[in-house]
Structure formats: structure tokens, C-alpha cells
Enzyme design. Sequence first.
Site, PDB file in Angstrom:
ATOM      1  CE  LYS A 229      39.619   5.697  74.524  1.00 12.74           C
ATOM      2  NZ  LYS A 229      39.038   6.775  75.191  1.00 12.74           N
TER       3      LYS A 229
ATOM      4  NE  ARG B  11      43.650   5.068  78.748  1.00 12.49           N
ATOM      5  CZ  ARG B  11      42.792   4.368  78.551  1.00 12.49           C
ATOM      6  NH1 ARG B  11      42.819   3.366  77.901  1.00 12.49           N
ATOM      7  NH2 ARG B  11      41.771   4.967  79.229  1.00 12.49           N
TER       8      ARG B  11
ATOM      9  NE  ARG C 173      31.837   4.974  80.445  1.00  6.75           N
ATOM     10  CZ  ARG C 173      32.920   4.953  79.714  1.00  6.75           C
ATOM     11  NH1 ARG C 173      32.919   4.998  78.530  1.00  6.75           N
ATOM     12  NH2 ARG C 173      34.270   5.074  80.373  1.00  6.75           N
TER      13      ARG C 173
ATOM     14  NE  ARG D 154      34.551   1.596  83.161  1.00 12.03           N
ATOM     15  CZ  ARG D 154      35.283   2.345  81.805  1.00 12.03           C
ATOM     16  NH1 ARG D 154      34.860   2.153  80.695  1.00 12.03           N
ATOM     17  NH2 ARG D 154      36.278   2.721  82.365  1.00 12.03           N
TER      18      ARG D 154
ATOM     19  NE  ARG E 225      38.988   6.663  84.151  1.00 12.30           N
ATOM     20  CZ  ARG E 225      37.470   6.276  83.662  1.00 12.30           C
ATOM     21  NH1 ARG E 225      36.775   6.752  84.910  1.00 12.30           N
ATOM     22  NH2 ARG E 225      37.106   5.893  82.602  1.00 12.30           N
TER      23      ARG E 225
HETATM   24  P1  AMP Z   1      38.864   2.430  79.580  1.00 14.97           P
HETATM   25  O1  AMP Z   1      38.196   1.505  79.493  1.00 14.97           O
HETATM   26  O2  AMP Z   1      40.066   2.483  78.172  1.00 14.97           O
HETATM   27  O3  AMP Z   1      38.649   3.906  79.919  1.00 14.97           O
HETATM   28  O4  AMP Z   1      40.129   2.099  80.716  1.00 14.97           O
HETATM   29  C1  AMP Z   1      39.938   1.775  81.838  1.00 14.97           C
HETATM   30  C2  AMP Z   1      41.335   1.780  82.677  1.00 14.97           C
HETATM   31  O5  AMP Z   1      41.726   0.676  82.473  1.00 14.97           O
HETATM   32  C3  AMP Z   1      42.037   2.901  82.775  1.00 14.97           C
HETATM   33  O6  AMP Z   1      41.627   4.169  83.513  1.00 14.97           O
HETATM   34  C4  AMP Z   1      43.415   2.387  83.015  1.00 14.97           C
HETATM   35  O7  AMP Z   1      43.440   2.119  84.414  1.00 14.97           O
HETATM   36  C5  AMP Z   1      43.492   1.035  82.589  1.00 14.97           C
HETATM   37  N1  AMP Z   1      43.640   0.931  81.080  1.00 14.97           N
HETATM   38  C6  AMP Z   1      43.204   0.792  79.855  1.00 14.97           C
HETATM   39  N2  AMP Z   1      43.836   0.664  78.760  1.00 14.97           N
HETATM   40  C7  AMP Z   1      45.219   0.996  79.518  1.00 14.97           C
HETATM   41  C8  AMP Z   1      46.279   1.280  78.755  1.00 14.97           C
HETATM   42  N3  AMP Z   1      46.517   1.246  77.465  1.00 14.97           N
HETATM   43  N4  AMP Z   1      47.571   1.528  79.592  1.00 14.97           N
HETATM   44  C9  AMP Z   1      47.224   1.586  80.777  1.00 14.97           C
HETATM   45  N5  AMP Z   1      46.321   1.548  81.539  1.00 14.97           N
HETATM   46  C10 AMP Z   1      45.190   1.371  80.918  1.00 14.97           C
END
Ligand code: AMP
Length: 190
Positions: free
Chosen positions: A14, A89, A128, A134, A146
Site C-alpha cells: 500500500k 481498519r 522489510r 521497523r 497483525r
Molecule cells: P502500517 O504502517 O499501516 O502497517 O501500520 C503499522 C501499525 O500502526 C499497525 O500495526 C497498527 O498498530 C497501527 N495503525 C496504523 N493504522 C492504523 C489504523 N487505521 N487503526 C489502528 N491502528 C493503526
Amino acid sequence: MKNIILFGKPGAGKGTQALLLREAFGFVHISTGDLFRHNIGNNTAFGVLAKSYMDKGDLVPDEVTIQMLEAEVDANPEAGGFIFDGFPRTTKQALALDTFLEGKSMQIHATIALEVDETALVQRLLQRGEDSGRPDDQDEQKIRNRFAEYNKKTAPLIDYYKAQNKFHSIYGEGSIEEISAQLVSKLNTV
Ligand code: AMP
């Protein structure tokens, strides 16, 4: 201009694709994961709270996430269109987004999912994690959690957007350029 949601499991591509679409169409790109990481980097109260969830691979609570997202949209009044990456989400987030946009006479035009098999995703995320450092990408158990969060809380949004005739999906394995080209042609039809 359109407002688009990029949808898919962690590691589906994404973020990478959102950046390319931003270049191609001039969207303002909002990634809630990036915003949380930015807050963590600056050690804000928001960041400290988010980190306690992100470190376990859990979703950050809806109230905090929705508030942060809305503030970011409000901070870009000149935007012609947004690409939302990693938001919504949960059903609560999707409902809040629709209500919030409606209040601004805006709407979501399409949700496009990048479909990638979980086995391939684990490998991508571990790689990654090595490249970026990360922490939530470095531990297979966190990655699996996740996916479990996605399957339980995020997957129901597929039906939510299907009911509005706004759900589209693309097979997300292949070269970055191939997938980007498919996304661009899909976006031109919505
Ligand atoms: P991402 O970078 O999108 O993979 O997000 C990394 C982490 O941030 C996720 O595993 C959640 O812990 C948190 N996070 C990101 N976006 C959201 C969301 N829309 N709702 C809740 N937690 C989020």
C-alpha cells in the site's frame, strides 16, 4: 479529483503504491502508520500511546486514530483528493470517515485492495524489517498477530464498501511497475 482508500494486509504494498499514485494523480497521501511512526520518532504523548499497541502488532484504539486522521485531512484544505493508506481498519473508522467526509461535502470514490497471499507477505515483511529496522516487521509472531487483527477487524470492511459499490481489488504480486499500471488503469475507471 477522487478520494481513494488503498486496502490490503500489512506488507501488501500500500505505501509503495500510494507514493506512485500520489505522483501520478497529485493526491495528498495519508498513512496512519506513518503518522504514528512520526509521533513515535518525536516522542509525543500520541506516539508513546500508539507505540504500546504497535509493538505488539495490535491496532491502536479507534478514538485516537480517527482524531489523528481527521486532523490530517483538516490540515490539507487545498487537497484536490486524498489517498488513504492503512485507514480505515475497523468498521468504526469507516463509519467515522464517511460521516466526516460527508460533513465536508466529500466522499470516498473507491477502495482498492491489493491481494497478496499471507505466506508471501511474511517473507516480504521480514525482509522489510531487516532493511528498515521497523520493530513490528522483525518478529513473525507480531506479523501473524497483525494478520489476525486484519482478518478479524479490517476484512469486514470489504463487505462495507461492496455494499456501496466501491470495492475493487487487484492481484498484488508482481513488479511494482506492473501493479502500479493496474492501479492507474483501475483508478481511471472509478
Ligand atoms: P502500517 O504502517 O499501516 O502497517 O501500520 C503499522 C501499525 O500502526 C499497525 O500495526 C497498527 O498498530 C497501527 N495503525 C496504523 N493504522 C492504523 C489504523 N487505521 N487503526 C489502528 N491502528 C493503526
